[in-house]
Design an enzyme around this catalytic site. Sequence first.
Site, PDB file in Angstrom:
ATOM      1  N   TRP A  11     -40.661 -12.818 -27.936  1.00 50.84           N
ATOM      2  CA  TRP A  11     -40.757 -13.255 -26.593  1.00 50.84           C
ATOM      3  C   TRP A  11     -39.536 -14.107 -26.320  1.00 50.84           C
ATOM      4  O   TRP A  11     -39.129 -14.036 -25.263  1.00 50.84           O
ATOM      5  CB  TRP A  11     -41.998 -14.031 -26.292  1.00 50.84           C
ATOM      6  CG  TRP A  11     -42.967 -13.076 -26.122  1.00 50.84           C
ATOM      7  CD1 TRP A  11     -44.308 -12.920 -27.118  1.00 50.84           C
ATOM      8  CD2 TRP A  11     -43.362 -11.680 -25.492  1.00 50.84           C
ATOM      9  NE1 TRP A  11     -45.031 -11.633 -26.835  1.00 50.84           N
ATOM     10  CE2 TRP A  11     -44.261 -11.222 -25.858  1.00 50.84           C
ATOM     11  CE3 TRP A  11     -42.325 -11.158 -24.378  1.00 50.84           C
ATOM     12  CZ2 TRP A  11     -45.081  -9.931 -25.305  1.00 50.84           C
ATOM     13  CZ3 TRP A  11     -43.115  -9.898 -23.791  1.00 50.84           C
ATOM     14  CH2 TRP A  11     -43.900  -9.427 -24.119  1.00 50.84           C
ATOM     15  N   ASP A  32     -42.431 -21.054 -21.890  1.00 50.84           N
ATOM     16  CA  ASP A  32     -43.294 -19.842 -21.496  1.00 50.84           C
ATOM     17  C   ASP A  32     -44.561 -20.200 -22.407  1.00 50.84           C
ATOM     18  O   ASP A  32     -44.541 -20.206 -23.312  1.00 50.84           O
ATOM     19  CB  ASP A  32     -42.462 -18.864 -22.250  1.00 50.84           C
ATOM     20  CG  ASP A  32     -43.246 -17.409 -22.391  1.00 50.84           C
ATOM     21  OD1 ASP A  32     -44.571 -17.324 -21.643  1.00 50.84           O
ATOM     22  OD2 ASP A  32     -42.817 -16.387 -22.570  1.00 50.84           O
ATOM     23  N   LYS A  65     -53.696 -13.640 -21.323  1.00 48.25           N
ATOM     24  CA  LYS A  65     -53.839 -13.907 -22.695  1.00 48.25           C
ATOM     25  C   LYS A  65     -55.049 -14.791 -22.514  1.00 48.25           C
ATOM     26  O   LYS A  65     -56.025 -14.891 -23.201  1.00 48.25           O
ATOM     27  CB  LYS A  65     -52.572 -14.567 -23.375  1.00 48.25           C
ATOM     28  CG  LYS A  65     -51.441 -13.985 -22.974  1.00 48.25           C
ATOM     29  CD  LYS A  65     -51.304 -12.457 -23.794  1.00 48.25           C
ATOM     30  CE  LYS A  65     -50.249 -11.470 -23.383  1.00 48.25           C
ATOM     31  NZ  LYS A  65     -48.792 -11.944 -23.469  1.00 48.25           N
TER      32      LYS A  65
HETATM   33  C1  PLP Z   1     -47.456 -11.372 -23.263  1.00 46.25           C
HETATM   34  C2  PLP Z   1     -46.268 -12.506 -23.133  1.00 46.25           C
HETATM   35  C3  PLP Z   1     -44.967 -12.188 -22.441  1.00 46.25           C
HETATM   36  C4  PLP Z   1     -45.148 -11.123 -21.356  1.00 46.25           C
HETATM   37  O1  PLP Z   1     -46.029 -11.210 -20.359  1.00 46.25           O
HETATM   38  P1  PLP Z   1     -45.996  -9.841 -19.199  1.00 46.25           P
HETATM   39  O2  PLP Z   1     -46.911 -10.358 -18.429  1.00 46.25           O
HETATM   40  O3  PLP Z   1     -46.125  -8.467 -19.995  1.00 46.25           O
HETATM   41  O4  PLP Z   1     -44.641  -9.911 -18.605  1.00 46.25           O
HETATM   42  C5  PLP Z   1     -44.098 -12.955 -22.369  1.00 46.25           C
HETATM   43  N1  PLP Z   1     -44.232 -14.251 -23.265  1.00 46.25           N
HETATM   44  C6  PLP Z   1     -45.125 -14.520 -23.947  1.00 46.25           C
HETATM   45  C7  PLP Z   1     -45.318 -15.557 -24.963  1.00 46.25           C
HETATM   46  C8  PLP Z   1     -46.491 -13.424 -23.838  1.00 46.25           C
HETATM   47  O5  PLP Z   1     -47.368 -13.790 -24.807  1.00 46.25           O
END
Ligand code: PLP
Length: 360
Positions: free
Chosen positions: A102, A172, A196
């Site tokens: 990521w 993030d 998540k």
């Molecule tokens: C799932 C995830 C993303 C991507 O998320 P989207 O909603 O599919 O754009 C980005 N960063 C992390 C840490 C993730 O777990």
Amino acid sequence: MARVYNFSAGPAALPEDVLRQAADEMLDWHGSGQSVMEMSHRGKDFMSIAAAAEADLRELLAVPENYKVLFLQGGASLQFEMIPMNLIGPGATADYVNTGEWAKKAIKAATHFSQVNVAASSQDAAFTYAPAQADWTLTDGAAYVHYTSNETIGGVEFHWTPEVGDVPLVSDMSSNIMSKPIDVSKYGLVYAGAQKNIGPAGLTIVIIRDDLVGKGEPAPSPMLDYATHVKAGSMYNTPPTYGIYVAGLVFAHLKANGGLAAAEQRNIAKAALLYDYLDSTDFYRNPVAKDDRSRMNVPFTLADPALDAEFLAGATKNGMVQLKGHRSVGGMRASIYNAMPIEGVQALVDYMADFVATKG
Ligand SMILES: *Cc1c(COP(=O)(O)O)cnc(C)c1O
């Protein structure tokens, strides 16, 4: 009806109480005679739902008053682009910490908009640890420092908050937001896709310090400018109404169950149960440095990969699904977000032990 234990990395399991409440309110929300899905986003019913969701999020995370909370769309992936567009002026550099899949995507997106300095990386050890603060090489006067607080695929989590002085810290938190208390005042911007640990896919949460709003130079086009969404209270265009509603139910559920300090204790106990078992046997292996192991996503391999398919089939038969590891890593991955009860983790450990006893 039997519900499975869902170990998916995302979209992921939601608390059963929340799903039941959403079901109960599906046809008639609070005597309105309508589903939340059918409501005008500008009507007073939905406005009250959105306001309560924001208030509960603020209370849970103790968000200071000088921070805005935005309910956006486009996932964390759109934030990979909006962040550099909005926080970087001409000629500036942004620092990024590269901890895995990521972080790499965030870095790649940022390079389209600015100069990027990779301030630290764990690539030398296949992204199995969180680089220590002492090893970060920060740029003087950087526009911001970005890191991924939990690498969902690699299973690496920062259990500490980086110190970056006056430079805005950006994180993030897609896969560990709401899993523990955080000190929002240490951050310039925090973002997370909802799917998540919060609610349905389609909702993205951004928490931004107000002095960072409207800083993009040149100003991004309106939909991509935080200032637009702040000014419109996240209703510049139609927001993801049902996602906001379910997120609000999740926040209320967290509040009713002791808030984030209690959630953290539950998550510590669940992770300890699984990692202690993994460490007790040579048959299973987690590659991550012990201090940096994620409480949310636990990747592991079997001693004999030829047994992977049988392991997964047996798990499914026993009501445990979505344990297959990410295609880039292989093996297995158990995601044990807030909504996974400890009984689910215990069932997995019991199954793993049985599997070793018969196949190991
Ligand atoms: C799932 C995830 C993303 C991507 O998320 P989207 O909603 O599919 O754009 C980005 N960063 C992390 C840490 C993730 O777990």
